[in-house]
Design an enzyme around this catalytic site. Structure first.
Site, mmCIF file in Angstrom:
data_model
loop_
_atom_site.group_PDB
_atom_site.id
_atom_site.type_symbol
_atom_site.label_atom_id
_atom_site.label_comp_id
_atom_site.label_asym_id
_atom_site.label_seq_id
_atom_site.Cartn_x
_atom_site.Cartn_y
_atom_site.Cartn_z
ATOM 1 N N ASP B 21 -7.235 -14.742 24.034
ATOM 2 C CA ASP B 21 -8.324 -14.230 22.999
ATOM 3 C C ASP B 21 -8.267 -13.169 22.529
ATOM 4 O OD1 ASP B 21 -11.156 -13.878 22.124
ATOM 5 O OD2 ASP B 21 -12.160 -13.255 24.167
ATOM 6 N N GLU B 182 -14.087 -20.607 20.069
ATOM 7 C CA GLU B 182 -14.448 -19.697 21.375
ATOM 8 C C GLU B 182 -15.316 -20.196 21.995
ATOM 9 O OE1 GLU B 182 -14.607 -15.936 18.791
ATOM 10 O OE2 GLU B 182 -12.335 -15.863 18.300
ATOM 11 N N ASP B 204 -22.262 -16.950 20.883
ATOM 12 C CA ASP B 204 -21.422 -15.986 20.667
ATOM 13 C C ASP B 204 -20.855 -15.030 20.448
ATOM 14 O OD1 ASP B 204 -18.917 -15.046 20.950
ATOM 15 O OD2 ASP B 204 -17.739 -16.824 21.257
#
Lengths: 173, 613
Positions: B21, B182, B204
């Site tokens: 990430d 993501e 998100d």
């Protein structure tokens, strides 16, 4: 393979989108390169190409407007490529009508009149739907000239609605 | 534009595949070990989050992570934070210069930061340093090579931003198995964990990006129906909202870059305190700014409303209403802000899920995908089907965009388009590819311009070139062309409007491989040099403020110690010698430090007694 054949379908104007989605999922499970982790590069490349074609076909068939254009294309007239407008040879009166609407939209955009632009788009969407129905009837009876004319209208209407959507996008960002 | 048809060779033996990430504020690396995904901790301590901050030292070395954060206030222009916001951007992009008080190098193409110790660096190289640090962490963890990774990107990243991320991976010596969106990664982590079915929304809100995805989870297929968002909206903007009010309250009209950097750090800390507290204060050089959670909630309302617009559009694109959504997943550190949770709850009419740590969930999902893509035993478990976030179009007459591949089309996808000549004997034509939803070319993101040439001279309308636009599973475009009358394939050289050319990336890669071994030594040395500077500046400060506590002999010895370390740090010795020297000076300072402490306590006691009277 044409887009219908990818899904194992005969060229049709009406289809069940839910069933199409289900078939898309099933075919993805079968074709997708991510399902071939241990296969060689050649097999994965072929899977990638098939999946890319599947998704192109899915994009066209799930949308009734794109689907109708595609059926017309299978009959030899491609209105979606560059210069498609010329092939449709729209009558002058229609073009003037479009011009006039466009001027109204420009004025609304200049004043930031979102709601009125939306109302205009909704009117156009109704006319687009009517033209699409006439186009489908013409395609069913194999009247390519009439189908070309009606889908030519649809094309102008679609561009108009896109323009309103772009305006809304702009206003909300 | 990279080849559509690049495919990794499954037969080449690899080490562990990891999920990364690469966040605006923090980055993480995770891997699936014995069937369970987990985030990997740093070699020292158990911190899993690596601050996405990169410091370029005078000596030419690079420091990444928490140590770089410490150096930020002192070296605000040599320490790059939130580099993700610069990915795929050029200086010409309106917002770019507002993103930080860096020394930008003027010019076209990718943004370049002038930093200490050498050549200007691009956001791709800065991100590459973060990825390299995570790769090293994973290699230390597994005591072996790590060469393959799934790297996550905001779903709303455009082509240029995705390419920049993939190039950063290559620079770090990683084969990028997939750029995974993501929210999709988060859904994967939740889905496989909880065995869910139905329609889900992922909200998100990270440090610098906002994404929303609507997904359908049916029979082992995770299908993204639509995505939306804003690739320049996040928690950083919350910090900025606080900092702006503080600046106004302090009447600081022309703050220095250092003051801004410190103020933003203080704002961030204040924001975090407000997660639990109702009131807080922010203190900069003796000036105090007090505000309440209600104040803060009011300041960020306009930002929240922007996310609401994106959510409603994504629902509409997916053909769903908020009431169809079976669960809402919260991702990103900024969803810890109570006002964000309240807002999301009202938007969907239900309490959002957050039982997986929102900081880790994306990395965990990426690790699962990395495992699915490399582990033949798991390939039948689940299939991810993602979409392209922004429409691809072509410039037509009058600077108007004609959409070619609409947003939310499933990827990979390839579409052919025929271009015809419009003049007699025309032998070439220009094609301009853009990305975005706006009507006019200039309002969209320009991806590439190229010229189709070598068309045989024919009557107008007879020359036909078929151009195939392909978007791969990473959401990245490539183009090829074929002249239809002669059947000649055309290689198209696409000049990237943003970012780096393939050749530039190759060169950087070669440079970094050549310097690989030297790099490790240099990095260790730089870390110690930075440490030495910190110790030296502390020592000098104490000497000037409390030097009277030392006898002349002690003072002389201490000054000699300082001078010795200073000389050693500048000499470019090896890192272990320097480390020992730092330790020596620390030891020598110990009696001195004790006396300073005593003095401080005495002072505090005096202050206290005066107040008491």
């Amino acid at each position: 393979m044409n887009h219908f054949e990818v899904f194992g379908l005969a060229p049709v104007l009406e289809l069940d989108v839910k069933a199409l989605e289900q078939r898309h999922r099933a075919l993805s499970l079968e074709l997708h390169p991510d399902r071939l982790v241990a296969a060689d590069a050649k097999a994965r490349l072929s899977a990638l190409e098939k999946t890319a074609a599947l998704n192109d076909a899915f994009k066209v068939l799930k949308d009734p407007v794109r689907r109708a254009f595609y059926v017309l294309r299978l009959k030899g007239v491609d209105l979606e490529s560059e210069g498609g407008a010329a092939r449709a040879a729209m009558p002058m009166a229609f073009l003037e009508e479009v011009m006039e609407r466009r001027e109204r939209l420009e004025a609304l955009k200049a004043r930031g009149e979102l709601a009125q632009a939306r109302a205009l788009a909704d009117d156009v969407a109704r006319e687009q739907q009517a033209a699409l129905e006439r186009a489908k009837a013409a395609l069913t009876s194999d009247d390519v000239a009439e189908a070309t004319h009606q889908l030519g209208r649809v094309r102008y209407y679609a561009r108009f609605i896109e323009e309103v959507e772009a305006f809304e996008e702009e206003a909300s960002s | 534009m990279k080849g559509f048809l690049q495919i990794h060779d499954p037969l080449k033996p690899k080490g562990h595949a990891v999920g990364i990430d690469l966040g605006t504020t923090n980055s993480l690396v995770a891997a699936v070990v014995s069937g369970t995904p987990g985030c990997l901790a740093a070699d020292e301590g158990d911190a899993r989050l690596l601050p996405s901050v990169v410091h370029y030292a005078q000596t030419g070395g690079v420091v990444v992570g928490a140590r770089a954060v410490e150096l930020l206030p002192q070296f605000p222009t040599d320490t790059i934070k939130s580099v993700k916001r610069f990915m795929g951007k050029s200086l010409g992009d309106v917002e770019t210069k507002k993103l930080g008080a860096y020394r930008f190098v003027e010019g076209a193409g990718a943004v370049r930061f002038q930093v200490a110790g050498g050549q200007p660096v691009t956001p791709i190289e800065v991100s590459g340093e973060i990825l390299r640090a995570l790769k090293r962490r994973a290699e230390a963890h597994f005591a072996g090579k790590v060469e393959q990774a799934v790297i996550t990107v905001p779903a709303y990243f455009d082509d240029a931003q995705r390419q920049a991320t993939r190039d950063a991976g290559r620079l770090a010596g990683l084969e990028v198995l997939r750029l995974l969106n993501e929210p999709t990664a988060a859904a994967l982590a939740y889905g496989l964990d909880k065995g869910v079915q139905g329609t889900y929304a992922v909200y998100d809100l990270g440090g610098g990006t906002f994404d929303v995805s609507i997904l359908e989870l049916v029979d082992g297929v995770f299908q993204v129906k639509s995505v939306g968002g804003d690739s320049a909206l996040g928690g950083d903007d919350f910090d900025r909202a606080i900092a702006e009010r503080a600046l106004a309250a302090f009447s600081l009209d022309a703050p220095t870059p250092g003051e801004v950097a410190r103020l933003l750090q203080l704002a961030r800390a204040a924001k975090e305190r407000l997660t639990d507290a109702e009131q807080t204060t922010l203190e900069l050089d003796g000036r105090v700014f007090a505000f309440s959670r209600a104040d803060f909630d009011g300041w960020i309302q306009p930002l929240l409303q922007k996310t609401g617009v994106a959510v409603r559009r994504a629902l509409k694109d997916a053909g769903h209403q908020a009431s169809d959504v079976k669960g809402v997943v919260l991702v990103g550190g900024s969803t810890r802000v109570p006002a964000v949770r309240t807002f999301v709850e009202a938007l969907f009419g239900q309490r959002p899920l957050s039982d997986i740590d929102p900081d880790q969930v994306v990395a965990l999902g990426a690790a699962i995908q990395a495992d699915l893509l490399t582990n033949a035993d798991r390939q039948d478990e689940v299939l991810l089907l993602d979409v392209i976030p922004l429409s691809l179009g072509l410039e037509t007459m009058g600077g108007v965009v004609e959409k070619l591949i609409p947003r939310n089309s499933a990827i990979p996808i390839a579409q052919a388009q025929v271009f015809t000549t419009f003049q007699d004997a025309q032998t070439g034509m220009d094609v301009h590819v853009v990305q975005g939803e706006r009507e006019l070319v200039n309002d969209n993101r320009s991806l590439a311009r190229f010229r189709l040439s070598g068309i045989p001279p024919m009557a107008a309308g007879m020359g036909r070139v078929q151009v195939t636009f392909s978007v791969d599973a990473d959401g990245i475009l490539s183009v090829k062309a074929k002249e239809q009358t002669t059947g000649v394939e055309q290689a198209i050289t696409v000049k990237p409007t943003h970012g780096l050319s393939d050749e530039e990336v190759e060169q950087m890669l070669l440079d970094s491989i050549e310097h690989g071994e030297a790099d490790i030594q240099r990095r260790l040395l730089v870390e110690q040099q930075v440490e030495a500077q910190r110790v030296l500046s502390d020592a000098r400060k104490q000497l000037s403020e409390n030097g009277d506590l030392l006898s002349p002999d002690e003072r002389l010895a201490f000054e000699q110690g300082i001078a010795g370390l200073e000389a050693l740090a500048a000499s470019g010795t090896d890192h272990s010698t320097l480390k020992n020297a730092i330790h020596d000076l620390d030891e020598r300072a110990r009696p001195f430090v004790e006396r300073i402490m005593n003095r401080a306590i005495a002072k505090a006691a005096v202050g206290h007694s005066i107040q008491s009277f």
